[in-house]
Design a protein around this motif. Structure first.
Motif, PDB file in Angstrom:
ATOM      1  N   THR A 135       0.904  -1.171  -0.282  1.00  0.00           N
ATOM      2  CA  THR A 135      -0.032   0.145   0.113  1.00  0.00           C
ATOM      3  C   THR A 135       0.792   1.418   0.024  1.00  0.00           C
ATOM      4  N   TRP A 136       2.032   1.145   0.269  1.00  0.00           N
ATOM      5  CA  TRP A 136       2.863   2.445   0.342  1.00  0.00           C
ATOM      6  C   TRP A 136       3.372   2.692  -1.176  1.00  0.00           C
ATOM      7  N   THR A 137       2.711   4.010  -1.702  1.00  0.00           N
ATOM      8  CA  THR A 137       2.870   4.130  -2.988  1.00  0.00           C
ATOM      9  C   THR A 137       4.425   4.412  -3.267  1.00  0.00           C
ATOM     10  N   GLU A 175       5.919   1.997  -6.626  1.00  0.00           N
ATOM     11  CA  GLU A 175       6.515   2.782  -7.786  1.00  0.00           C
ATOM     12  C   GLU A 175       8.107   2.433  -7.769  1.00  0.00           C
ATOM     13  N   THR A 181      -0.883  -3.326  -5.536  1.00  0.00           N
ATOM     14  CA  THR A 181      -1.772  -2.774  -4.721  1.00  0.00           C
ATOM     15  C   THR A 181      -2.973  -3.909  -4.433  1.00  0.00           C
TER      16      THR A 181
END
Length: 329
Positions: free
Chosen positions: A31-33, A37, A63
């Motif tokens: 969940t930690w963008t 990325e 996700t």
């Protein structure tokens, strides 16, 4: 086997990468963008061991909303305060035939997992395995391969064939799993360990080895261990270790296994993230209150950690404001 790891942080990546290297299919849900990325940009995660041999390991990470796999086993390594939201967002992929394994720090996660998984398919335990997330997509395994240990147990305390298959895969990864039939004693052993080492190292910003080198370390450890055991025994828990064995475990891990390691609570504190102290020392305080036992030392340390969190966050906010004003000027 097919494993899906919830939480591609330090421990999630260590378990997932090693399970993948052992020949299993492994997916990651995150969940930690910035982490997502970076891993997508790199085509995988950079893995080091003791700051050496940094190399890229291809991994699959998505996700919760984008995950539609059907693993045999979910491996859960989120922070306690993030777990409820993580599970809610991933619930569409859960079903009755899946097992779940977790070795998260603290207490509070089991009740949340039982909302989604059958009791006989829940395995939980503790991992004395040191790992550091250097940054998004960059993890460092601390200690020689095979140096860590873990204990685990079925929630029902009745291991089945699938449990033994999972243990076999963990053995291939050299996690040195010890399967017990003492569920709460297994979980609380790590809570007690963390209530000493994680909390004190975090407050004084020191490694586990630096803590162990302090002449009064044993006295500090004994006071916290005795108080924790007083609480657990009042709750009817049979602990895995005696009090002296627990002290020996604290000393061995701090002096021999991971003397250069900063515990995960310190890593959170140093990045101005909320710590899990309420699920460790705070849990022991609340459990003691049920039996009119005042775990004063654990309560004091819980307050100290929150005070440190508050002052660090205030300092960071002040620095950010000054920087912003300078930029505007």
């Amino acid at each position: 086997m097919h494993f899906t790891v919830l939480g591609a942080g330090a421990m999630g990546l260590r378990y997932g990468v090693l399970l993948q290297e052992a020949g299993n299919q492994v997916d990651f849900v995150e969940t930690w963008t910035p982490n997502l990325e970076k891993i997508h940009q790199q085509g995988g995660v950079y893995v080091s061991r003791d700051h050496q041999n940094r190399h890229l390991v291809p991994v699959t990470v998505v996700t919760p909303e984008d995950y539609h796999g059907d693993p045999d086993v979910w491996v859960v390594f989120t922070k306690q305060m993030q777990l409820a939201d993580f599970l809610s967002r991933t619930a569409h992929a859960f079903n009755d035939h899946q097992y779940v394994l977790t070795c998260m720090n603290g207490m509070g996660h089991v009740e949340k997992l039982l909302n989604y998984f059958q009791p006989e398919k829940l395995l939980a335990g503790t991992a004395l395995v040191a790992t550091v997330l250097n940054g998004p997509g960059d993890v460092d395994f601390i200690g020689a391969r095979g140096a860590g240990t873990m204990n685990l147990a079925n929630y029902t305390e009745q291991p089945d064939d699938m449990t033994h298959k999972i243990v076999t895969e963990l053995k291939k990864c050299q996690f040195n799993p010890n399967l017990t039939t003492n569920f709460r004693g297994t979980l609380l052993a790590k809570v007690v360990f963390n209530s000493v080492v994680n909390t004190l190292c975090t407050l004084f910003e020191i490694t586990m080895g630096e803590f162990a080198a302090y002449p009064g370390a044993d006295d500090l450890s004994r006071q916290l261990i005795d108080e924790a055991y007083d609480v657990c025994e009042r709750d009817g828990v049979t602990m895995l270790n005696t009090r002296e064995e627990e002290l020996a475990s604290v000393n061995y891990v701090s002096q021999v296994a991971n003397p250069l390691h900063y515990p995960s609570m310190y890593q959170d504190m140093s990045h101005n993230r909320p710590t899990e102290v309420d699920y460790i020392n705070g849990y022991l305080v609340r459990l003691g209150q049920k039996y009119h036992y005042d775990a004063k030392t654990h309560a004091f340390l819980t307050h100290l950690v929150h005070l440190a969190e508050t002052t660090r966050q205030a300092a960071a906010s002040s620095t950010s404001t000054v920087t912003q004003k300078q930029a505007e000027a």
